[in-house]
Design a protein around this motif. Sequence first.
Motif, PDB file in Angstrom:
ATOM      1  N   ASP A  75       0.712  -1.182  -0.146  1.00 41.54           N
ATOM      2  CA  ASP A  75      -0.004   0.052   0.031  1.00 41.54           C
ATOM      3  C   ASP A  75       0.945   1.146  -0.073  1.00 41.54           C
ATOM      4  OD1 ASP A  75      -2.075  -1.537   0.142  1.00 41.54           O
ATOM      5  OD2 ASP A  75      -2.488  -1.643   2.144  1.00 41.54           O
ATOM      6  N   ALA A  76       2.104   1.297   0.293  1.00 41.66           N
ATOM      7  CA  ALA A  76       2.959   2.213   0.443  1.00 41.66           C
ATOM      8  C   ALA A  76       4.289   1.735   0.155  1.00 41.66           C
ATOM      9  CB  ALA A  76       2.967   2.931   1.834  1.00 41.66           C
ATOM     10  N   ILE A  77       5.186   2.427  -0.524  1.00 44.62           N
ATOM     11  CA  ILE A  77       6.551   2.224  -0.985  1.00 44.62           C
ATOM     12  C   ILE A  77       7.407   3.383  -0.336  1.00 44.62           C
ATOM     13  CG2 ILE A  77       8.219   1.772  -2.916  1.00 44.62           C
ATOM     14  CD1 ILE A  77       5.649  -0.166  -2.980  1.00 44.62           C
ATOM     15  N   VAL A  78       8.495   3.007   0.167  1.00 48.84           N
ATOM     16  CA  VAL A  78       9.478   3.896   0.721  1.00 48.84           C
ATOM     17  C   VAL A  78      10.915   3.701   0.122  1.00 48.84           C
ATOM     18  CG1 VAL A  78      10.575   4.803   2.876  1.00 48.84           C
ATOM     19  CG2 VAL A  78       8.256   3.925   3.110  1.00 48.84           C
ATOM     20  N   VAL A  79      11.421   4.826  -0.558  1.00 53.80           N
ATOM     21  CA  VAL A  79      12.620   4.738  -0.974  1.00 53.80           C
ATOM     22  C   VAL A  79      13.700   5.280   0.161  1.00 53.80           C
ATOM     23  CG1 VAL A  79      14.204   5.857  -2.709  1.00 53.80           C
ATOM     24  CG2 VAL A  79      11.692   5.157  -3.149  1.00 53.80           C
ATOM     25  N   ALA A  80      14.540   4.360   0.524  1.00 58.89           N
ATOM     26  CA  ALA A  80      15.481   4.657   1.792  1.00 58.89           C
ATOM     27  C   ALA A  80      16.865   3.991   1.234  1.00 58.89           C
ATOM     28  CB  ALA A  80      15.016   4.043   2.838  1.00 58.89           C
ATOM     29  N   THR A  81      17.139   4.100  -0.100  1.00 59.61           N
ATOM     30  CA  THR A  81      18.199   3.425  -0.612  1.00 59.61           C
ATOM     31  C   THR A  81      19.519   4.376  -0.908  1.00 59.61           C
ATOM     32  OG1 THR A  81      17.203   4.008  -2.847  1.00 59.61           O
ATOM     33  CG2 THR A  81      16.939   1.953  -2.151  1.00 59.61           C
ATOM     34  N   GLY A  82      19.584   5.434   0.080  1.00 53.39           N
ATOM     35  CA  GLY A  82      20.947   6.016   0.318  1.00 53.39           C
ATOM     36  C   GLY A  82      21.507   6.507  -1.155  1.00 53.39           C
ATOM     37  N   ALA A  83      22.693   6.601  -1.248  1.00 48.86           N
ATOM     38  CA  ALA A  83      23.455   6.805  -2.494  1.00 48.86           C
ATOM     39  C   ALA A  83      23.012   6.172  -3.805  1.00 48.86           C
ATOM     40  CB  ALA A  83      25.077   6.780  -2.111  1.00 48.86           C
ATOM     41  N   TRP A  84      22.295   5.031  -3.528  1.00 49.09           N
ATOM     42  CA  TRP A  84      21.830   4.305  -4.702  1.00 49.09           C
ATOM     43  C   TRP A  84      20.560   4.809  -5.118  1.00 49.09           C
ATOM     44  CZ3 TRP A  84      25.162   2.801  -0.932  1.00 49.09           C
ATOM     45  CH2 TRP A  84      26.384   2.482  -1.400  1.00 49.09           C
ATOM     46  N   SER A  85      20.124   5.810  -4.442  1.00 48.49           N
ATOM     47  CA  SER A  85      18.637   6.166  -4.619  1.00 48.49           C
ATOM     48  C   SER A  85      18.307   6.886  -6.029  1.00 48.49           C
ATOM     49  CB  SER A  85      18.067   7.296  -3.725  1.00 48.49           C
ATOM     50  OG  SER A  85      18.298   6.676  -2.346  1.00 48.49           O
ATOM     51  N   GLY A  86      19.557   7.376  -6.755  1.00 46.20           N
ATOM     52  CA  GLY A  86      19.177   8.426  -7.865  1.00 46.20           C
ATOM     53  C   GLY A  86      18.553   7.429  -8.990  1.00 46.20           C
ATOM     54  N   GLY A  87      19.096   6.378  -9.278  1.00 43.95           N
ATOM     55  CA  GLY A  87      18.683   5.561 -10.549  1.00 43.95           C
ATOM     56  C   GLY A  87      17.176   5.376 -10.508  1.00 43.95           C
ATOM     57  N   LEU A  88      16.588   4.829  -9.275  1.00 46.58           N
ATOM     58  CA  LEU A  88      15.409   4.359  -9.180  1.00 46.58           C
ATOM     59  C   LEU A  88      14.158   5.377  -9.632  1.00 46.58           C
ATOM     60  CD1 LEU A  88      14.057   1.754  -8.352  1.00 46.58           C
ATOM     61  CD2 LEU A  88      13.682   2.750  -6.051  1.00 46.58           C
ATOM     62  N   LEU A  89      14.874   6.394  -9.165  1.00 48.00           N
ATOM     63  CA  LEU A  89      13.447   7.728  -9.222  1.00 48.00           C
ATOM     64  C   LEU A  89      13.841   8.642 -10.459  1.00 48.00           C
ATOM     65  CD1 LEU A  89      12.736   8.585  -5.572  1.00 48.00           C
ATOM     66  CD2 LEU A  89      11.514   7.077  -7.142  1.00 48.00           C
ATOM     67  N   SER A  90      14.577   7.983 -11.509  1.00 47.13           N
ATOM     68  CA  SER A  90      15.171   9.200 -12.316  1.00 47.13           C
ATOM     69  C   SER A  90      14.370   9.710 -13.225  1.00 47.13           C
ATOM     70  CB  SER A  90      15.975   8.051 -13.351  1.00 47.13           C
ATOM     71  OG  SER A  90      15.290   7.118 -14.000  1.00 47.13           O
ATOM     72  N   GLU A  91      12.991   9.283 -13.425  1.00 49.99           N
ATOM     73  CA  GLU A  91      12.006  10.108 -14.121  1.00 49.99           C
ATOM     74  C   GLU A  91      11.440  11.238 -13.141  1.00 49.99           C
ATOM     75  OE1 GLU A  91      10.212   6.549 -16.660  1.00 49.99           O
ATOM     76  OE2 GLU A  91       9.270   7.054 -14.660  1.00 49.99           O
ATOM     77  N   GLN A 101       1.620   8.811  -6.030  1.00 50.09           N
ATOM     78  CA  GLN A 101       0.891   8.481  -4.691  1.00 50.09           C
ATOM     79  C   GLN A 101       1.401   7.127  -4.234  1.00 50.09           C
ATOM     80  OE1 GLN A 101      -3.613   8.353  -4.996  1.00 50.09           O
ATOM     81  NE2 GLN A 101      -3.327   9.839  -6.621  1.00 50.09           N
ATOM     82  N   HIS A 102       1.292   7.257  -2.789  1.00 51.26           N
ATOM     83  CA  HIS A 102       1.941   6.000  -2.077  1.00 51.26           C
ATOM     84  C   HIS A 102       3.283   5.966  -1.997  1.00 51.26           C
ATOM     85  CE1 HIS A 102      -2.371   5.175  -2.369  1.00 51.26           C
ATOM     86  NE2 HIS A 102      -2.290   4.571  -3.334  1.00 51.26           N
ATOM     87  N   LEU A 103       3.872   6.846  -2.724  1.00 51.51           N
ATOM     88  CA  LEU A 103       5.459   6.894  -2.484  1.00 51.51           C
ATOM     89  C   LEU A 103       6.034   7.827  -1.639  1.00 51.51           C
ATOM     90  CD1 LEU A 103       7.861   5.603  -4.075  1.00 51.51           C
ATOM     91  CD2 LEU A 103       7.990   7.766  -5.584  1.00 51.51           C
ATOM     92  N   PHE A 104       6.938   7.231  -0.875  1.00 52.46           N
ATOM     93  CA  PHE A 104       7.607   7.965   0.110  1.00 52.46           C
ATOM     94  C   PHE A 104       9.134   7.936  -0.053  1.00 52.46           C
ATOM     95  CE2 PHE A 104       3.469   6.916   1.686  1.00 52.46           C
ATOM     96  CZ  PHE A 104       2.896   8.105   2.367  1.00 52.46           C
ATOM     97  N   VAL A 105       9.792   9.216   0.389  1.00 51.88           N
ATOM     98  CA  VAL A 105      11.006   9.144   0.091  1.00 51.88           C
ATOM     99  C   VAL A 105      11.831   9.593   1.701  1.00 51.88           C
ATOM    100  CG1 VAL A 105      13.044  10.487  -1.034  1.00 51.88           C
ATOM    101  CG2 VAL A 105      10.745   9.873  -1.954  1.00 51.88           C
ATOM    102  N   ALA A 106      13.161   8.772   1.971  1.00 52.87           N
ATOM    103  CA  ALA A 106      13.788   9.039   3.014  1.00 52.87           C
ATOM    104  C   ALA A 106      15.254   8.840   2.812  1.00 52.87           C
ATOM    105  CB  ALA A 106      13.385   8.273   4.264  1.00 52.87           C
ATOM    106  N   THR A 107      15.803   9.658   2.151  1.00 50.28           N
ATOM    107  CA  THR A 107      17.332   9.492   1.709  1.00 50.28           C
ATOM    108  C   THR A 107      18.028  10.728   1.505  1.00 50.28           C
ATOM    109  OG1 THR A 107      18.544   8.430  -0.227  1.00 50.28           O
ATOM    110  CG2 THR A 107      16.772   9.962  -0.979  1.00 50.28           C
ATOM    111  N   GLY A 108      19.119  10.920   1.272  1.00 53.54           N
ATOM    112  CA  GLY A 108      20.115  11.937   1.194  1.00 53.54           C
ATOM    113  C   GLY A 108      20.602  12.363   2.429  1.00 53.54           C
ATOM    114  N   HIS A 109      20.999  11.485   3.635  1.00 52.05           N
ATOM    115  CA  HIS A 109      21.153  11.868   4.839  1.00 52.05           C
ATOM    116  C   HIS A 109      22.625  12.468   4.783  1.00 52.05           C
ATOM    117  CE1 HIS A 109      17.143  10.143   5.606  1.00 52.05           C
ATOM    118  NE2 HIS A 109      17.280  10.822   6.704  1.00 52.05           N
ATOM    119  N   TYR A 110      23.326  12.233   3.927  1.00 49.09           N
ATOM    120  CA  TYR A 110      24.823  12.562   3.960  1.00 49.09           C
ATOM    121  C   TYR A 110      25.608  12.193   5.016  1.00 49.09           C
ATOM    122  CZ  TYR A 110      29.090  15.261   2.851  1.00 49.09           C
ATOM    123  OH  TYR A 110      30.298  15.530   2.396  1.00 49.09           O
TER     124      TYR A 110
END
Lengths: 380, 380, 380, 380
Positions: free
Chosen positions: B203-219, B326-335
Amino acid sequence: VRSKLYDTIILGGGVIGCSIAFNLAKKGQRILLLEKGRVASQASSAAAGMLGVQTEMEENGPLFELARKSRAMFPEIVAELREITGIDSSLIRKGMLKLALQEEQIDECQSILEWQHSKGEKAVWLEKEELLQKEPCLSEKILAALYFPNEGHVSAPDLSNAFAKAASYFGTKIREYTEVRSLIKDSGAVTGVTTNGGDFYGDAIVVATGAWSGGLLSEDINQSTVYPVKGEALSVKAEIPLLTRTLFSKGCYIVPKKGGEMIIGATSRAHTFDQKVTVEGISYLMERAKELMPVLAGAEISSMWAGTRPMTNDGLPFLGQHPELQHLFVATGHYRNGILLSPITGKIVADLIADAVHPEIDLTPFSPTRHRNGQEVMLR
Amino acid sequence: VRSKLYDTIILGGGVIGCSIAFNLAKKGQRILLLEKGRVASQASSAAAGMLGVQTEMEENGPLFELARKSRAMFPEIVAELREITGIDSSLIRKGMLKLALQEEQIDECQSILEWQHSKGEKAVWLEKEELLQKEPCLSEKILAALYFPNEGHVSAPDLSNAFAKAASYFGTKIREYTEVRSLIKDSGAVTGVTTNGGDFYGDAIVVATGAWSGGLLSEDINQSTVYPVKGEALSVKAEIPLLTRTLFSKGCYIVPKKGGEMIIGATSRAHTFDQKVTVEGISYLMERAKELMPVLAGAEISSMWAGTRPMTNDGLPFLGQHPELQHLFVATGHYRNGILLSPITGKIVADLIADAVHPEIDLTPFSPTRHRNGQEVMLR
Amino acid sequence: VRSKLYDTIILGGGVIGCSIAFNLAKKGQRILLLEKGRVASQASSAAAGMLGVQTEMEENGPLFELARKSRAMFPEIVAELREITGIDSSLIRKGMLKLALQEEQIDECQSILEWQHSKGEKAVWLEKEELLQKEPCLSEKILAALYFPNEGHVSAPDLSNAFAKAASYFGTKIREYTEVRSLIKDSGAVTGVTTNGGDFYGDAIVVATGAWSGGLLSEDINQSTVYPVKGEALSVKAEIPLLTRTLFSKGCYIVPKKGGEMIIGATSRAHTFDQKVTVEGISYLMERAKELMPVLAGAEISSMWAGTRPMTNDGLPFLGQHPELQHLFVATGHYRNGILLSPITGKIVADLIADAVHPEIDLTPFSPTRHRNGQEVMLR
Amino acid sequence: VRSKLYDTIILGGGVIGCSIAFNLAKKGQRILLLEKGRVASQASSAAAGMLGVQTEMEENGPLFELARKSRAMFPEIVAELREITGIDSSLIRKGMLKLALQEEQIDECQSILEWQHSKGEKAVWLEKEELLQKEPCLSEKILAALYFPNEGHVSAPDLSNAFAKAASYFGTKIREYTEVRSLIKDSGAVTGVTTNGGDFYGDAIVVATGAWSGGLLSEDINQSTVYPVKGEALSVKAEIPLLTRTLFSKGCYIVPKKGGEMIIGATSRAHTFDQKVTVEGISYLMERAKELMPVLAGAEISSMWAGTRPMTNDGLPFLGQHPELQHLFVATGHYRNGILLSPITGKIVADLIADAVHPEIDLTPFSPTRHRNGQEVMLR
């Protein structure tokens, strides 16, 4: 020329030597600890860290009394060491299960239950159903279990390191890679040691060299009175928590460590210093562990190792002052109980040396020369 | 055919993903966490674990506010994780020292002192003499220091593992070695992910892939908006305790860990995923560390490693719901602040997802699409 | 009761002991090799494996003669060991460069050149330009170099292991984890050894225990006549080949190993058995290596280690029969030349023992009791 | 803007990608090799390195022909790689034994014997007695064996590394830690790749990404046509040589490596990228190995690992030019035969690309689109 004067020189940087150093240094003594390799290694880091007083001691006696006194010291000593060094020894007190796999073991367990109760220790009989309710991943083949809720375990490497670091904190000088070659004696008293890094002198000398104690005192203690017993073990981990209490059965135990890690131990092979991890040893332990917990088949193997326990002919450690060689103290031969007995051993030996106090505990059964008094069994 | 239905699927098993999983699972959600390698590795295990709110943030702003809220959560969260998993994260709160090595740094420190005080934070100015009294092993060349007594540090690998294990304890399904290839979308909403181990729906998807987050959400997020910054570090240990408080200077910090271990970090090289430990990086760190503490020359080297921090163009993490998908959450880029911000990030994202609660904290500065709103600086 | 009878018992499983075992076993002797830890470890696996006869020996003399005889044996022995064990010792003979970094070193090199030529050895003087043509990654600061095209190197761990395995192949019984405590003597002859694994008897006993030789013969050879010299080293690798010939300069050498690996060595610290890898040691080596080859800054660090070389007071090894204790042979004190001298040492000692042949080489300069004959320098 | 122009870009730094890079670079091409982790790791370093043409291929066919051509190339290629890089790949050609443990396997072996002879290959039937004479440590329970004297093995990690280093030597640019995200296409032709380190352009692109090939070509090759098969293995060593020839039986092989090391492999679990070493996998292999060689019980365990083999639906690799996407070449899906097929795969692909030569070998059976032509079996 005397290179340096210490109050006490401790030989051996395992958990026993480090606990003694910590206790003495805290009292204000200037301590030198000599270790032939690295501190907190060998048996002290190979141990599973079980505090199995009720589980392991199958009969009443001086070792049982010593062990339960030592077990009671853990909460306080672990907190103190953590305060000083930052190292948490992962004391977990969720009990141990002595498993009955065959009918005759049920009777054994029942008799153990009785004398434990008579000593005022907690022990609970669990029928299969209750057992599986508490530990659902256990095999259906286990008939029943004796449950000791007050038993627990620590991380053996962490506890050993914490003792070493706390000893340093109080000023202990630790010399690693220093091999002791012989005791320096002067008219019936031991005054120092000769090492590969020079001679060192102190008012008291403590032998805490575990399985390697034999050679040093060869003129005093027959070489065979402390002998090595090799043990192999492995560590596995599962994706989800599988076990809460420590399992103990003949020839195999499983200790549930922090983070889902489980230590499976341990084989026993006497009279060898060999430390190779073998196909035989590890496959035996894995087969036994799968019998107790079939779900372990899917567990990941983390690591494997071997260690060398210091055994004596009657299974009791050597603790106390040497009756003939003045200034010489002995604390070795703890076999499988080195971690468990480290708090009380450190305290007893430190009291003896620093305060010349006769400890409350009767050390006669642990005398380093008990083997001489006509007890032929000991001397072979 | 939908292979399985989860409430929330979390992509990334670093400290951020695991903290979110823990928070959501504790609320009763069915969680799937997907990790391409092993959990609690990469940046989460490479970090030095500093909780350097006052030391690291050089200006007031939303990140400072977020960070001090998160720092305050540590005592409780570390205790809770330890209770559940047995893993102690070694929280040590003995303060940090921001060192002034040149005259101009004295002025900088003084101005930091003022705004810290204005925010109600403790900060103490130490002249050289006072500094050397507190930390006698520091170099005489250090002019002065700003002392933040409330700062501290944890063991980054232990904290990350503890979050992962606590998440498992509450039922989170962790799938390691599972690479996410793309998001599955259905009329403007994200409904699942395609992986090398099959498709999964939630029902919800969270992107928490750190330095590898770039590719997934490229659009959606330009690839360059989360980029890698390589850091090298090493760990050393001394025979006796040399340092009590964390040292922080331009280009080099030294964190005194449990048992006398000290982490020396960290180099910075942007735009590379390379993880090689280099002569250049390690020799730089050793020279700098010897400048701060000459006595470190005699320290033993324990280990060396490199990690990959997830950086953004404005230095702030991406936190929150995606405004278009919708249903997409992001938690990345914490350096460099992933460990420090993990408690509050887990709480914020879990509240957003499970309770649809707008958190007390204004997430606007951390919006995953803040770069689109005419802020040219962000988009390059 | 004599536990077992061997023709020869060799103490020490380093490259010297294993080479002797191999040579004797090939002659048909029943050999027992006793090693306190693992074979082929310690100095034998820590060595960089240079075959630096011309580079390292700065003067003519018995060691130079012995070394060049031994160097000549490598192609054949490496091939033979490979045939028997499958282990390739990676003999690479692409020459060594003795670098001149200061004006005075140019003169030194010139004088070395002359006596090398007088001994019939190849040596070529390279001006800076020629040097950089051959090795383009060298620093511009290097003034010139002496090039010895016949020098080379092997993999020290592989050669040591190959000797051990080839010895096993010919029937040598290798007992690891076996510590020798004392020699068993019978009317002026050594007949066996007491170990932590029992007593063993043989017709000849060979002491090849490297830096640990001091204690055993303490009544015969003064303890200080073989002493430890700690050395630290590291291994790095580059993405592309950077170096073809071995570089040798005061305080730092770089050996180009197979697959682009380079060993950078080695520090020297006398009179310690300590094996810790230190900040001081490694940062020194890295700074020196970058001076010689600035491009190494970008190289990846592979590993770091320390080893313990066995030094003697005059820098020559002890080789030969003990003149007072019958049946006792000594082969130790090879300092930095253990790998280089292993082929000839194995041959000499085996010939002496098995065939009672006086070797072609005059062993007088290497006599284990040379220190007694009024040479005060040796005895201190 | 095109960041850089290469003749050929190779995706994947395993033994296949490195062999292709080596072959092309030697022809003078400018090569870029992209590897998401480290070169020569994953399946290429997990393999046991068997060159088991006759032992493994149970039927005549194109794979058998390809494999025996490749096997014949080993002596020359191993020597060449050693000359260039110094790395010896430990080619050992002492034959393999296909063991018959049950009566029905005797018949199978006999029929294999016949067609092998018909193909001109050496194969010898060994009755139990002859077998035990050749290999005295084998179990008495083995009924007989088929002996292939021309089979052998190499060190898989060494061969893979040697290919990589030799490719570098000829100028190949190797970029590790570089993940390919997608192919860049331009009017039906592939012109480059997008990676986490930027875009790269070349005249030809080769997919050699093993088990990870599925995702990249998902529009062209159905994802499931290359799938992972996990394998676990361990390495043991004995004190004395126990085995000369490779043992091969259903579910377990034992490869006698240099220095007495033996690799025991390998489990098979399809459709997972998981790389955990499990209790189940290792205990299975140890039990099977002890059945074949009871003496292995006493062997020392050296290491354990898991790898991921790239499987296809019909068990044949994908080799050749893509019929629809111009400039795209495929070399993947080698399953258990990657090491064995690496020499010929490198040669075929390099010939195709650089010389546009149609190789002597008919590649039709290995066509990357063979699955489309109505072969339903392949497409599921």
